[in-house]
Each structure stands twice: as structure tokens, then as C-alpha cells.
Design a protein around this motif. Structure first.
Motif, PDB file in Angstrom:
ATOM      1  N   THR A  23       0.829  -1.203   0.000  1.00 32.85           N
ATOM      2  CA  THR A  23       0.000   0.000   0.000  1.00 32.85           C
ATOM      3  C   THR A  23       0.864   1.253   0.000  1.00 32.85           C
ATOM      4  O   THR A  23       2.058   1.201   0.303  1.00 32.85           O
ATOM      5  N   ALA A  25       0.726   5.657   1.159  1.00 36.57           N
ATOM      6  CA  ALA A  25       0.013   6.598   2.032  1.00 36.57           C
ATOM      7  C   ALA A  25       0.363   8.045   1.676  1.00 36.57           C
ATOM      8  O   ALA A  25       0.943   8.772   2.488  1.00 36.57           O
ATOM      9  N   ASN A  56      -3.807   4.669   1.400  1.00 30.95           N
ATOM     10  CA  ASN A  56      -4.157   5.305   2.674  1.00 30.95           C
ATOM     11  C   ASN A  56      -3.948   6.811   2.522  1.00 30.95           C
ATOM     12  O   ASN A  56      -2.878   7.343   2.822  1.00 30.95           O
ATOM     13  N   VAL A  97      -8.761   4.625   0.765  1.00 28.72           N
ATOM     14  CA  VAL A  97      -8.949   4.611   2.216  1.00 28.72           C
ATOM     15  C   VAL A  97      -8.758   6.032   2.739  1.00 28.72           C
ATOM     16  O   VAL A  97      -7.707   6.642   2.523  1.00 28.72           O
ATOM     17  N   GLY A  99      -7.902   8.720   5.277  1.00 28.62           N
ATOM     18  CA  GLY A  99      -7.088   8.808   6.485  1.00 28.62           C
ATOM     19  C   GLY A  99      -7.384  10.046   7.318  1.00 28.62           C
ATOM     20  O   GLY A  99      -7.487  11.150   6.796  1.00 28.62           O
ATOM     21  N   MET A 135      -8.636   4.969   7.542  1.00 34.32           N
ATOM     22  CA  MET A 135      -7.354   4.756   8.208  1.00 34.32           C
ATOM     23  C   MET A 135      -7.228   5.832   9.282  1.00 34.32           C
ATOM     24  O   MET A 135      -7.638   6.971   9.089  1.00 34.32           O
TER      25      MET A 135
END
Length: 322
Positions: A23, A25, A56, A97, A99, A135
Motif C-alpha cells: 500500500t 500513504a 491510505n 482509504v 485517512g 485509516m
């Protein structure tokens, strides 16, 4: 940045293989117009042919008022960097996702209370068919997220998204929303006592002077200095003689006897003992929901023996005479 990110991703994938999750971020602006004509991470995702399992995205710390409302997160924006914008750019909804940080002390801007965030989630699932999930950044520092807050967050989000990870179809891996604990504590409380032995002392007293002073009557200074005559202040106090000053007291000591006493102390060291406790480390465990295991640790107690000492004093009386 695009070249570095794609190269780094491919290098890691070559090591961990396709069976492991990989993944990224990035911060939200790296998907928008701020990142250039090809919109940064949108282009990276395309270059990797969608091999990123999920993203994320950090929707926080981008300035006051950014990403704090439903529209700011899920409605088309001029910056083209929110969830709706990413979906429109071709990134699958189940790989996005969202965050956030928790609690409020863990970040600088973009905070949303968990209950409000869950409400946004429900609305976005209905309006956008978005199901990537959330997240949370919860660094434990300066009053950061503790175990209870982590469990509250996890349970709240899980109640809407279920218990599977984003990005891949099929059965998901369990999410751990519990923690183990061990609440043992240690203390140390030793005590000591001591006793002193007898001491001895001596004292001495100086000779008395019969209350005489250095100013006395006499026919001359030599006469007054060699005998213990009448005390005086001036010649008026001396019948048939004069008053002399700065005389010796030695002649007066021969006729007056004084006594003195003194008290001496002699400290001695005694010994004592006490029993304290010494902390030792215990361990505990807790099991989260299917199928992860949480861990915890705590401090138990283990007795150990301490020691103490005391100093006692006992006065003794000496005498002296003069």
C-alpha cells in the motif's frame, strides 16, 4: 517523484511477491492539480497498472478548514484531490482509504469527530458506492491515542465497513480491535531501625572570682592590682583611697571557689533491617476479533530484602571544678 515511487514500488513487490499487500500513504494534494498536469499519484497508479492494493490517503494537516466537511471530502472540488475526484480519475472506490488522525491532539488540522466521520461514511457509501474504509493516525505521544480510544474508533468504523480489508475481493483478514493487558504493579517500602550505645563526656569549670571586677580600690594602682579589694566605680566609692581600673582578677581567684559541669554526647551507630519489594515485569495478552491477537504488558511485583541503619545518641554527664 513519480519515477521514484514507481521504481520503489516495483522493487518491494519483487521481494514480497504478489501474495502480500503493498500500500501507499500519500497526502491528498498529491492526487490533485497541485501535483501537476498529470496529477501526481493518479499517474503513479496508472503507471503501476493498479498494482497498489489500496491507498491510505492522508486527508489532514493541509491547512485550517481543509477536508473537514462531507463536501470537502466527497463532492467534486476545484483542487481535484478528494475521494470523489479520485474515483472520477479512475482509481477504484474500494482502494481509496480515507485517512484521519485521532484524537484531536495528534494533528494540526482536518480533525473530525469519529461519530461525524461515520455519518459521512454512510452517506458516501450510498451516494458514491465508496467502500474503501478509513485509516487512523494515532501516534502515542503527548496525550495521543490510547488503547481505549483505538478500540472505540475501530469498533465504530468496523460497524459500517465490516471486518475485511480494502482493495481485494474475497474473504478478508480479521481486524484486531482489542488489546491485552496486565495490571500488576510493584512497590518498594523498606524500613530500618537502630540503637545507640552509651556515650561519655567530661566538663570543666573555671575558678570563681567572687563577683569581683577589674575596677577596685587601692592606695595605688600596684596596690589595687595585687590584692582583691573593694569594687568601685569612682573615687567616691573608696574611703581613704582611690578607684583604679584595668586590674588583674588573679588576686580575687584565691578567695573564691567556683564549680562547673558539662554534658557530652557520643554518637554511636546501630543497625537495622527492612524488607522492601522489587518490581518485576509481567505479561498479558488479549484477543481481538477474527483472527488477530493483541498483546499487552504490565508490571507485577517480586519481593526482595532491603536494609536500613540508624544512629542513636545517649548523653552522659561530666563534671569539672575550679
Amino acid at each position: 517523484v513519480s519515477t521514484q515511487s514507481t521504481w520503489g514500488h516495483k522493487a518491494v513487490r519483487a521481494v514480497i511477491g504478489s501474495g502480500s499487500y503493498l500500500t501507499h500513504a500519500p497526502q491528498a494534494p498529491y492526487f490533485g492539480t497541485w501535483a501537476g498536469a498529470k496529477r501526481g499519484y493518479v499517474e503513479i497508479y496508472k503507471q503501476l497498472n493498479g498494482d497498489i492494493d489500496w491507498l491510505n490517503v492522508q486527508f489532514y494537516n493541509q491547512g485550517a478548514g481543509c477536508y473537514t466537511t462531507y463536501d470537502g471530502l466527497f463532492s467534486p472540488s476545484a483542487a481535484k484531490d478528494n475521494v470523489k475526484d479520485l474515483i472520477d480519475a479512475g482509481i477504484p472506490a474500494n482502494k481509496i482509504v480515507l485517512g484521519k488522525y485521532y484524537p484531536a491532539s495528534n494533528g494540526g488540522s482536518g480533525f473530525i469527530e469519529p461519530n461525524a466521520l461515520q455519518g459521512f461514511m454512510v452517506q458516501a457509501k450510498k451516494n458514491l458506492n465508496w467502500n474503501g474504509g478509513f485509516m487512523v493516525w494515532g501516534y502515542k505521544c503527548n496525550g495521543g491515542m490510547d488503547a481505549s480510544q483505538a478500540k472505540t474508533w475501530g469498533s465504530l468504523m468496523q460497524s459500517t465497513f465490516g471486518n475485511s480489508l480494502p482493495g481485494r475481493s474475497g474473504s478478508g483478514t480479521g481486524i484486531n480491535v482489542d488489546t491485552g493487558s496486565n495490571t500488576g504493579t510493584g512497590s518498594n517500602s523498606g524500613s530500618g531501625s537502630g540503637s545507640g550505645s552509651s556515650g561519655s563526656g567530661s566538663g570543666s569549670g573555671s575558678a570563681g572570682t567572687g563577683g569581683k571586677t577589674t575596677t577596685r580600690c587601692g592606695s595605688s594602682w600596684g596596690d589595687a592590682n595585687t590584692r582583691c579589694g573593694q569594687d568601685c566605680v569612682n573615687d567616691g566609692g573608696c574611703a581613704g583611697s582611690k578607684c583604679w581600673a584595668d586590674l588583674s582578677l588573679v588576686p580575687c581567684q584565691s578567695v573564691n571557689t567556683g564549680s562547673g559541669s558539662g554534658t557530652g554526647t557520643k554518637p554511636s551507630t546501630g543497625s537495622g533491617s527492612g524488607t522492601g519489594t522489587k518490581p518485576s515485569t509481567g505479561s498479558g495478552s488479549g484477543t481481538g476479533t477474527n483472527p488477530s491477537t493483541g498483546r499487552g504488558s504490565g508490571t507485577g511485583t517480586k519481593p526482595s530484602t532491603g536494609s536500613g541503619s540508624g544512629t542513636g545518641t545517649k548523653p552522659s554527664t561530666g563534671t569539672g571544678s575550679g
